[in-house]
Design a protein around this motif. Structure first.
Motif, PDB file in Angstrom:
ATOM      1  N   PHE A 151       9.798  19.176  -6.240  1.00 30.78           N
ATOM      2  CA  PHE A 151       9.939  18.058  -5.305  1.00 30.78           C
ATOM      3  C   PHE A 151       8.804  17.968  -4.294  1.00 30.78           C
ATOM      4  CE2 PHE A 151      14.477  19.188  -6.285  1.00 30.78           C
ATOM      5  CZ  PHE A 151      14.713  18.104  -7.108  1.00 30.78           C
ATOM      6  N   LEU A 152       7.990  19.012  -4.183  1.00 28.24           N
ATOM      7  CA  LEU A 152       6.971  19.065  -3.139  1.00 28.24           C
ATOM      8  C   LEU A 152       6.019  17.883  -3.207  1.00 28.24           C
ATOM      9  CD1 LEU A 152       5.549  20.495  -0.820  1.00 28.24           C
ATOM     10  CD2 LEU A 152       4.274  21.838  -2.503  1.00 28.24           C
ATOM     11  N   GLN A 153       5.496  17.567  -4.387  1.00 28.64           N
ATOM     12  CA  GLN A 153       4.525  16.485  -4.515  1.00 28.64           C
ATOM     13  C   GLN A 153       5.125  15.152  -4.091  1.00 28.64           C
ATOM     14  OE1 GLN A 153       2.549  16.128  -8.316  1.00 28.64           O
ATOM     15  NE2 GLN A 153       2.003  13.989  -7.967  1.00 28.64           N
ATOM     16  N   ASN A 154       6.340  14.883  -4.535  1.00 36.93           N
ATOM     17  CA  ASN A 154       6.959  13.591  -4.222  1.00 36.93           C
ATOM     18  C   ASN A 154       7.244  13.442  -2.733  1.00 36.93           C
ATOM     19  OD1 ASN A 154       6.875  12.845  -6.891  1.00 36.93           O
ATOM     20  ND2 ASN A 154       8.978  13.445  -7.334  1.00 36.93           N
ATOM     21  N   ILE A 155       7.721  14.504  -2.084  1.00 34.34           N
ATOM     22  CA  ILE A 155       8.032  14.395  -0.658  1.00 34.34           C
ATOM     23  C   ILE A 155       6.754  14.208   0.153  1.00 34.34           C
ATOM     24  CG2 ILE A 155       7.995  16.887  -0.160  1.00 34.34           C
ATOM     25  CD1 ILE A 155      10.456  14.384   1.366  1.00 34.34           C
ATOM     26  N   LEU A 156       5.660  14.854  -0.277  1.00 39.63           N
ATOM     27  CA  LEU A 156       4.389  14.681   0.427  1.00 39.63           C
ATOM     28  C   LEU A 156       3.847  13.264   0.248  1.00 39.63           C
ATOM     29  CD1 LEU A 156       2.571  18.068  -0.301  1.00 39.63           C
ATOM     30  CD2 LEU A 156       3.692  17.341   1.816  1.00 39.63           C
ATOM     31  N   LEU A 157       3.969  12.721  -0.967  1.00 37.73           N
ATOM     32  CA  LEU A 157       3.516  11.352  -1.216  1.00 37.73           C
ATOM     33  C   LEU A 157       4.312  10.347  -0.383  1.00 37.73           C
ATOM     34  CD1 LEU A 157       3.018  11.377  -5.111  1.00 37.73           C
ATOM     35  CD2 LEU A 157       1.220  11.222  -3.371  1.00 37.73           C
ATOM     36  N   LEU A 158       5.632  10.492  -0.388  1.00 35.13           N
ATOM     37  CA  LEU A 158       6.485   9.552   0.345  1.00 35.13           C
ATOM     38  C   LEU A 158       6.244   9.646   1.846  1.00 35.13           C
ATOM     39  CD1 LEU A 158       9.830   9.919  -1.650  1.00 35.13           C
ATOM     40  CD2 LEU A 158       8.301   7.948  -1.634  1.00 35.13           C
ATOM     41  N   CYS A 159       6.124  10.875   2.365  1.00 36.68           N
ATOM     42  CA  CYS A 159       5.878  11.040   3.799  1.00 36.68           C
ATOM     43  C   CYS A 159       4.519  10.460   4.189  1.00 36.68           C
ATOM     44  CB  CYS A 159       5.944  12.518   4.176  1.00 36.68           C
ATOM     45  SG  CYS A 159       7.617  13.196   4.241  1.00 36.68           S
ATOM     46  N   GLY A 160       3.508  10.696   3.338  1.00 36.82           N
ATOM     47  CA  GLY A 160       2.187  10.144   3.626  1.00 36.82           C
ATOM     48  C   GLY A 160       2.190   8.628   3.648  1.00 36.82           C
ATOM     49  N   MET A 161       2.863   8.022   2.671  1.00 35.48           N
ATOM     50  CA  MET A 161       2.931   6.563   2.616  1.00 35.48           C
ATOM     51  C   MET A 161       3.699   5.998   3.800  1.00 35.48           C
ATOM     52  SD  MET A 161       3.575   5.913  -1.454  1.00 35.48           S
ATOM     53  CE  MET A 161       3.534   4.117  -1.284  1.00 35.48           C
ATOM     54  N   GLN A 162       4.840   6.607   4.105  1.00 41.07           N
ATOM     55  CA  GLN A 162       5.659   6.086   5.202  1.00 41.07           C
ATOM     56  C   GLN A 162       4.929   6.217   6.534  1.00 41.07           C
ATOM     57  OE1 GLN A 162       7.915   3.900   5.117  1.00 41.07           O
ATOM     58  NE2 GLN A 162       9.894   4.926   4.938  1.00 41.07           N
ATOM     59  N   MET A 163       4.209   7.306   6.701  1.00 34.13           N
ATOM     60  CA  MET A 163       3.468   7.495   7.950  1.00 34.13           C
ATOM     61  C   MET A 163       2.381   6.434   8.106  1.00 34.13           C
ATOM     62  SD  MET A 163       1.631  10.907   9.409  1.00 34.13           S
ATOM     63  CE  MET A 163       1.096  10.984  11.131  1.00 34.13           C
ATOM     64  N   LEU A 164       1.623   6.194   7.032  1.00 36.17           N
ATOM     65  CA  LEU A 164       0.546   5.208   7.099  1.00 36.17           C
ATOM     66  C   LEU A 164       1.089   3.796   7.310  1.00 36.17           C
ATOM     67  CD1 LEU A 164      -1.769   6.528   4.249  1.00 36.17           C
ATOM     68  CD2 LEU A 164      -2.353   6.390   6.686  1.00 36.17           C
ATOM     69  N   ILE A 165       2.175   3.469   6.613  1.00 36.57           N
ATOM     70  CA  ILE A 165       2.735   2.118   6.740  1.00 36.57           C
ATOM     71  C   ILE A 165       3.289   1.882   8.134  1.00 36.57           C
ATOM     72  CG2 ILE A 165       4.622   0.612   5.993  1.00 36.57           C
ATOM     73  CD1 ILE A 165       4.194   1.511   3.182  1.00 36.57           C
ATOM     74  N   MET A 166       4.095   2.825   8.629  1.00 40.33           N
ATOM     75  CA  MET A 166       4.710   2.622   9.946  1.00 40.33           C
ATOM     76  C   MET A 166       3.664   2.699  11.057  1.00 40.33           C
ATOM     77  SD  MET A 166       8.458   4.464   9.500  1.00 40.33           S
ATOM     78  CE  MET A 166       9.045   3.866  11.090  1.00 40.33           C
ATOM     79  N   MET A 167       2.650   3.541  10.870  1.00 41.35           N
ATOM     80  CA  MET A 167       1.565   3.592  11.851  1.00 41.35           C
ATOM     81  C   MET A 167       0.866   2.236  11.942  1.00 41.35           C
ATOM     82  SD  MET A 167      -1.829   6.037  11.912  1.00 41.35           S
ATOM     83  CE  MET A 167      -2.526   5.228  10.464  1.00 41.35           C
ATOM     84  N   SER A 168       0.676   1.595  10.816  1.00 38.63           N
ATOM     85  CA  SER A 168      -0.039   0.320  10.783  1.00 38.63           C
ATOM     86  C   SER A 168       0.842  -0.843  11.202  1.00 38.63           C
ATOM     87  CB  SER A 168      -0.593   0.078   9.367  1.00 38.63           C
ATOM     88  OG  SER A 168      -1.386   1.160   8.932  1.00 38.63           O
ATOM     89  N   ILE A 169       2.006  -0.952  10.555  1.00 37.06           N
ATOM     90  CA  ILE A 169       2.878  -2.111  10.765  1.00 37.06           C
ATOM     91  C   ILE A 169       3.480  -2.138  12.158  1.00 37.06           C
ATOM     92  CG2 ILE A 169       5.058  -3.182  10.051  1.00 37.06           C
ATOM     93  CD1 ILE A 169       2.716  -3.711   8.204  1.00 37.06           C
ATOM     94  N   ILE A 170       4.075  -1.025  12.569  1.00 36.81           N
ATOM     95  CA  ILE A 170       4.760  -1.011  13.869  1.00 36.81           C
ATOM     96  C   ILE A 170       3.756  -1.131  15.005  1.00 36.81           C
ATOM     97  CG2 ILE A 170       6.163   0.411  15.419  1.00 36.81           C
ATOM     98  CD1 ILE A 170       7.736   1.324  12.996  1.00 36.81           C
ATOM     99  N   THR A 171       2.570  -0.557  14.829  1.00 37.68           N
ATOM    100  CA  THR A 171       1.541  -0.707  15.867  1.00 37.68           C
ATOM    101  C   THR A 171       1.192  -2.175  16.067  1.00 37.68           C
ATOM    102  OG1 THR A 171       0.603   1.481  15.431  1.00 37.68           O
ATOM    103  CG2 THR A 171      -0.811  -0.136  16.528  1.00 37.68           C
ATOM    104  N   LEU A 172       0.896  -2.882  14.980  1.00 40.45           N
ATOM    105  CA  LEU A 172       0.560  -4.301  15.133  1.00 40.45           C
ATOM    106  C   LEU A 172       1.757  -5.103  15.637  1.00 40.45           C
ATOM    107  CD1 LEU A 172      -1.564  -6.512  14.846  1.00 40.45           C
ATOM    108  CD2 LEU A 172      -0.723  -6.919  12.518  1.00 40.45           C
ATOM    109  N   ARG A 173       2.955  -4.802  15.120  1.00 38.45           N
ATOM    110  CA  ARG A 173       4.142  -5.550  15.548  1.00 38.45           C
ATOM    111  C   ARG A 173       4.365  -5.431  17.057  1.00 38.45           C
ATOM    112  NH1 ARG A 173       9.518  -4.390  16.290  1.00 38.45           N
ATOM    113  NH2 ARG A 173       9.353  -2.272  15.465  1.00 38.45           N
TER     114      ARG A 173
END
Length: 519
Positions: free
Chosen positions: A298-320
């Protein structure tokens, strides 16, 4: 095969009446039907789900109105946007532990009443440090009911209605994002000035913050009057109490007396617990649940999901959270230039840190209250996101989540870059609306992908971790954004554009899933 004694009792229409060996939770909650109680729950969801939206977003609308009163700099504004998420991150595991150990109802109404108090204290703030502390405490408190509300509501619905009620929660949340700028537009431009207790200088933004405390207050009242979750009661061996709750729901839904409820016993899921011992056990079990996530497979999948969620929320919520400020800058520029629009970069030049006394040429700080278009624009952005959910809902089964994530994030990333090249206020509105819409949808798709890729025993923990990491991204994005604005027009927009494009290509590494429907 069941013996005669164990056979379920079926009525003439083929419905389950009284399983003599004890009904499961699913059988018992299905027997309560769908009716007035469930509609009451939907009413409860409205203020309860709007509270966290208001908690994390209100400062975005307050900044233009309060920057002179509080002498706010760009850095101050970024910190105020970030501090609520810092509070939410700091309490993530605490609330999960408490809700699973002590129950839903009691903590829900305590949390909502507490949040109402902190929002009210925020409205009385006279200095930046006071505002900062109260926003951190508000974030710390609201994270609990924000996470537990969906669980509580779903535990009063059978599997037939559970997916639908989750959709209702999403729609209610979206309308909260539309309602907030409407409320801000009604209150913030008003010239409100008065003194409270001969000490507190109150302005329109103080009154606005008082009003947005009402959803938390009403949420607290409603949960005080609501019953405890029957699923929680059964899970803790309190079957008689759970049965009484279901009888109450049945009576309210059907109008029939409680004694006609067709279930007279429930399966014993576990013995009634010793709260202190079980709470310690729950903490240990919770920590043990983390271990499998961070080792193969599960390590690879959790790292991928956390990385994606961090980048998306960092970008989207900041602009919002910075959009009201950007739209205010556009409004101020057009106001100063007799309605003439220009490129976004040119219009953003009117953004300046709050003036400091003692400078060689002090500039008087003024607030432009002729800014109804700022609130209209934010309502349009929120409405586009709502509309986007309906479009994606019709495409996801055909395209699949992985392809959809790639497409949405590519579109969003290009719109982020496009803001740098936007040549008018209308183009800025279109680009930002599409960017926020596709990003918001991507956040929810990632949660759904997490449900697909992890087994039942790890799903809740996986979603909690990805959202916590995402909030860390939102916090860091809001701290960095003011610095990027000071560097020029390109850095902030190329940064948020790169964030979503990176997610698009990271998503290619995710495994395929056969479960294409949002769950």
């Amino acid at each position: 095969m069941k013996s005669e004694k164990e056979k379920d009792v079926i009525d003439t229409e083929g419905r389950l009446l009284k399983p003599t060996g004890g009904a499961t939770f699913e059988e018992a909650i299905s027997a309560t039907k769908f009716g007035k109680f469930n509609w009451l729950l939907i009413l409860v969801i409205i203020p309860s789900r709007w509270s966290p939206i208001f908690e994390t977003t209100t400062m975005s609308y307050v900044f233009p109105a309060a920057q002179c009163d509080l002498d706010l700099t760009l850095d101050n504004k970024g910190l105020l946007n970030a501090i609520t998420y810092a509070g939410m991150v700091s309490s993530a595991f605490i609330w999960g532990y408490l809700f699973d150990s002590l129950g839903r109802k009691k903590l829900m109404y305590i949390a909502y009443f507490s949040d109402a108090c902190f929002v009210f204290l925020t409205s009385l703030s006279q200095t930046f440090p006071q505002l900062l502390l109260s926003k951190f405490l508000g974030g710390f408190i609201i994270n609990g009911p924000f996470a537990a509300l969906t669980t509580y509501v779903c535990e009063f619905h059978s599997a037939k209605y559970r997916t639908k009620i989750q959709m209702v929660i999403g729609i209610i949340s979206s309308f909260g994002s539309v309602f907030l700028p409407l409320l801000a537009g009604l209150i913030l431009p008003a010239k409100i000035e008065f003194t409270l207790f001969n000490y507190l200088n109150m302005h329109s933004w103080n009154v606005f913050l008082m009003v947005v405390a009402l959803p938390s207050f009403f949420g607290g009242i409603m949960f005080f009057l609501m019953p405890e979750s029957p699923k929680f009661l059964m899970t803790n061996g309190r079957n008689e109490e759970a049965l009484e709750v279901m009888r109450f729901v049945y009576k309210m839904n059907t109008g029939q007396p409680k004694n006609t409820y067709p279930i007279d016993s429930l399966v014993l899921e576990r013995k009634q617990k010793d709260t202190k011992k079980d709470s310690k056990r729950a903490l240990v079990e919770g920590l043990n649940q983390l271990k499998p996530l961070f080792v193969p497979p599960f390590l690879q999948n959790i790292l991928l999901l956390c990385g994606m969620q961090m980048l998306i929320m960092m970008s989207i919520i900041t602009l919002r959270l910075w959009l009201p400020q950007l739209f205010q800058a556009i409004n101020d520029y057009e106001h100063l230039h007799n309605g003439t629009t220009s490129s976004l970069c040119k219009m953003l030049e009117v953004i300046h840190p709050a003036p400091k006394n003692g400078s060689d040429a002090p500039v008087e700080c003024t607030v432009n209250n002729d800014n109804y278009q700022v609130y209209v624009n934010n309502m349009i952005v929120a409405a586009v996101a709502v509309f986007g959910y309906f479009i994606v809902g019709s495409l996801i089964n055909n395209l699949g989540k992985k392809r959809l994530l790639f497409g949405l994030n590519v579109i969003g990333g290009l719109c982020g870059f496009g803001l740098y090249f936007a040549q008018s206020s209308n183009m800025t509105l279109i680009m930002s609306a599409v960017y926020i819409g596709v990003g918001s949808i991507s956040i929810n798709i990632i949660i759904s992908v997490a449900v697909d890729l992890f087994p039942t025993t790890l799903r809740t923990m996986t979603v909690s971790i990805t959202m916590m990491v995402g909030r860390l991204g939102a916090m860091s994005g809001n701290l960095i954004f003011p610095y990027l604005l000071k560097q020029g027009c390109a850095p902030p927009f190329f940064t948020i554009g790169t964030g979503l494009l990176s997610c698009a290509f990271i998503g290619i590494l995710l495994p395929n899933t056969d479960m294409k429907a949002l769950q």
